[in-house]
Design an enzyme around this catalytic site. Structure first.
Site, mmCIF file in Angstrom:
data_model
loop_
_atom_site.group_PDB
_atom_site.id
_atom_site.type_symbol
_atom_site.label_atom_id
_atom_site.label_comp_id
_atom_site.label_asym_id
_atom_site.label_seq_id
_atom_site.Cartn_x
_atom_site.Cartn_y
_atom_site.Cartn_z
ATOM 1 N N CYS A 57 0.989 -1.291 -0.082
ATOM 2 C CA CYS A 57 -0.043 -0.120 0.173
ATOM 3 C C CYS A 57 0.681 1.141 -0.638
ATOM 4 C CB CYS A 57 -1.277 -0.045 1.348
ATOM 5 S SG CYS A 57 -1.774 1.714 1.183
ATOM 6 N N CYS A 60 0.196 3.362 3.690
ATOM 7 C CA CYS A 60 0.682 3.251 5.134
ATOM 8 C C CYS A 60 1.708 1.379 4.921
ATOM 9 C CB CYS A 60 -0.870 2.150 5.154
ATOM 10 S SG CYS A 60 -2.000 0.306 4.942
ATOM 11 N N CYS A 73 -3.672 4.527 -12.681
ATOM 12 C CA CYS A 73 -1.677 4.452 -12.967
ATOM 13 C C CYS A 73 -1.544 3.449 -11.282
ATOM 14 C CB CYS A 73 -2.550 5.446 -12.368
ATOM 15 S SG CYS A 73 -3.225 6.188 -10.693
ATOM 16 N N CYS A 78 -4.614 -0.341 0.144
ATOM 17 C CA CYS A 78 -5.557 -1.167 1.123
ATOM 18 C C CYS A 78 -6.803 -0.572 1.081
ATOM 19 C CB CYS A 78 -5.374 -0.607 2.663
ATOM 20 S SG CYS A 78 -3.464 -1.751 3.054
ATOM 21 N N HIS A 87 -7.966 7.358 -2.832
ATOM 22 C CA HIS A 87 -7.130 7.444 -3.950
ATOM 23 C C HIS A 87 -8.464 7.574 -5.140
ATOM 24 C CE1 HIS A 87 -4.850 7.452 -7.242
ATOM 25 N NE2 HIS A 87 -4.930 6.791 -8.381
ATOM 26 N N CYS A 106 -15.612 -1.010 -9.087
ATOM 27 C CA CYS A 106 -15.974 0.178 -9.407
ATOM 28 C C CYS A 106 -16.238 0.533 -8.707
ATOM 29 C CB CYS A 106 -17.512 0.353 -10.349
ATOM 30 S SG CYS A 106 -17.698 1.325 -10.877
ATOM 31 N N CYS A 109 -20.327 2.317 -8.492
ATOM 32 C CA CYS A 109 -21.336 2.072 -8.773
ATOM 33 C C CYS A 109 -21.324 0.999 -7.073
ATOM 34 C CB CYS A 109 -21.112 0.842 -9.491
ATOM 35 S SG CYS A 109 -21.451 1.251 -11.082
ATOM 36 N N CYS A 179 -15.467 -55.031 7.876
ATOM 37 C CA CYS A 179 -16.449 -54.141 8.100
ATOM 38 C C CYS A 179 -15.498 -52.908 8.576
ATOM 39 C CB CYS A 179 -17.220 -54.492 9.663
ATOM 40 S SG CYS A 179 -16.448 -55.254 10.292
ATOM 41 N N HIS A 476 -16.925 -56.163 15.828
ATOM 42 C CA HIS A 476 -18.188 -56.026 14.167
ATOM 43 C C HIS A 476 -17.610 -55.249 14.507
ATOM 44 C CE1 HIS A 476 -20.259 -55.827 10.422
ATOM 45 N NE2 HIS A 476 -21.236 -56.054 11.309
#
EC number: 3.4.19.12
Length: 522
Positions: A57, A60, A73, A78, A87, A106, A109, A179, A476
């Site tokens: 990032c 940070c 770009c 983060c 950004h 996006c 949106c 078994c 068994h």
């Protein structure tokens, strides 16, 4: 968003957008490791070269908070801390790509977008990356072909899973004292994540298919969930077990627990083609450091703390485990404690009949501090001499599926016998009291639950029980498996019958299989 798709994605698709997008996918999404990223960037667009040394990032310096790359770009930010959002707002760069999964986000949106052209580029670059890494094509999502789409359109009434559905229930022919194998196969075929793995055809074999136990298990799952009702004959599975676990070869009665561990070990070894690495090129985050499906599901971490009785220095080790073996009352090993008070109360959802032992009791004994005595002194790193010490086992990391082995068979130089002590076990189990992180919450060996200790990630649901009837010399194995929530069936080799919850909880119990409750679904 309009039917034509995200307008911001469409506005981005001008000039050299395809080449720019490919560079990001090649260098930062499907690259596999930081070193691979560095090498690839140096071979590609020089505009990204400065970034090659630090895919972090730009605000940070972190790299663990869902890193996204701006599509307009050279900027990484983060997502969790909203640095990429800042950004996007300041530069009006509306699109960014998730560097872990490759999704396009996006910011106008406020959602991840799907675009057919971008998806095609992502898939092409992913396949290239797999080929360069020399692992072949890994599992990818299934997409229907034109022929399959036609078949789906002409067959709209497809089979649905209902509460009365018997898909997945199938008996197994006993091939001569097998078994012990049949009951473990029933438990494994009803293990949720294992079932999902094999039914989605995610195993990529790197062995000869006729010698690979994983390939045979894959075929076995197909047989179980095919809808066929006639008992299956597992002769190929038996042959492969004999081949790869020689100590189980022959028609003598074997121990179901021993078979389970041997089967998991062979499956683990044969799954090597299915392992993946994390974003830093390291192996998976489990004590076996393996990301095969067996370790993802069954491996936990057992913490051992040895405390010097003189300087109170603690030496800690963490070992992987596939199951937990628990001592029972009635064995030659002194058992402590029994149910607190023995007054008919309830702990961990277990019914406490007077004097009855519960699974919680066994786990409490397993995780209690144990004085090693003067005959077992260890060299203390603090004292630099041999001192008496105490040892305590706790759970550092819980597996998705927890298997508990009740040690009913006692073998010693003087004694060979079966312990028939009844042990009450719950439908729902909370493992929080037995975690290493809960040690500070214990008072006089008893766990004191706090509000913060209510961790749903440590809660389990019972889904299979293996039982042994008879004696040590002649017996068994049968099993109970859960098909749907609160729907249980008894598997006795080729015969499958409906069972009640009472039948399950009243059974003796030899192997108990629990899965984490986040796997529960209606």
């Amino acid at each position: 968003m309009s039917p034509a798709g995200c307008s911001h994605v469409n506005a981005y698709k001008v000039d050299n957008w395809r080449q720019n997008l490919r560079v990001i996918y090649q260098c930062f999404v499907w690259s596999g490791s930081a070193e691979t990223r560095r090498r690839k960037v140096l071979q590609n667009d020089a505009g990204w070269t400065a970034l090659a040394k630090s895919c972090i990032c730009h605000m940070c310096g972190g790299h663990l908070n869902r890193l996204h790359s701006c599509l307009y770009c050279v900027f990484f930010g983060c997502f969790t801390k909203k640095h990429i959002h800042e950004h996007a707002k300041n530069k009006r760069h509306n699109l960014a790509i998730d560097l872990l999964y490759g999704g396009i986000y996006c910011f106008v949106c406020q959602d991840y977008m799907y675009d057919k052209d971008m998806e095609q580029i992502a898939k092409e670059e992913q396949r290239k990356a797999w080929k360069l890494q020399g692992v072949g094509e890994k599992f990818s999502t299934w997409e229907p072909t034109k022929r399959e789409l036609d078949l789906l359109r002409h067959n709209p009434k497809r089979r649905k899973m209902t509460t009365n559905c018997t898909i997945g229930l199938r008996g197994l022919i006993n091939l001569g004292n097998t078994c012990f194998m049949n009951c473990i196969v029933q438990a494994l075929t009803h293990t949720p994540l294992l079932r999902d793995f094999f039914l989605s055809d995610r195993h990529k074999c790197e062995m000869q298919s006729n010698s690979c136990l994983v390939c045979e298990m894959s075929q076995l799952f197909q047989e179980f969930y095919s809808g066929h009702r006639s008992p299956h004959i597992p002769f190929r599975l038996l042959h492969l077990v004999w081949t790869h676990a020689r100590h189980l070869a022959g028609y003598e009665q074997q121990d179901a627990h021993e078979f389970l561990i041997a089967a998991l070990d062979v499956l683990h070894r044969h799954c090597k083609g299915d392992t993946t690495r994390d974003d830093n090129g390291k192996k998976a985050n489990n004590p076996n450091h393996c990301n095969c499906i067996i370790d993802q599901i069954f491996t936990g971490g057992l913490q051992s703390d040895v405390t010097c009785q003189v300087c109170h220095g603690v030496s800690t080790t963490i070992d992987p485990f596939w199951d937990i073996s628990l001592d029972l009352p009635g064995s030659s090993t002194p058992f402590w404690p029994l149910s607190p008070g023995g007054d008919g109360g309830t702990v961990n959802g277990e019914s406490h009949l007077s004097g009855a032992t519960t699974l919680t009791d066994c786990l409490r004994r397993f995780t209690r501090p144990e004085h090693l005595g003067s005959s077992a002194k260890i060299k203390c790193g603090g004292c630099h001499s041999y001192q008496e010490s105490t040892k305590q086992l706790t759970m550092k990391k819980l597996p998705i599926v927890a298997c508990f082995h009740l040690k009913r068979f006692e073998h010693s130089a003087k004694l060979r016998r079966k312990i028939t002590t009844y042990v009450s076990f719950p439908l729902e189990l909370d493992m929080t009291p037995f975690m290493a992180s809960s040690k500070e919450s214990r008072v006089n060996g008893q766990y004191q639950q706090t509000v913060d200790g209510l961790n749903n990630d440590n809660k389990y649901s019972l889904f299979a029980v293996v039982n042994h009837q008879g004696t040590l010399e002649s017996g068994h194995y049968t099993s109970f498996i859960r098909q749907h929530k609160d729907q249980w069936f008894k598997c006795d080799d080729a015969i499958i019958t409906k069972a009640s919850i009472k039948d399950v909880l009243d059974s003796e119990g030899y192997l108990l299989f629990y899965h984490k409750q986040f796997l529960e679904y209606e």
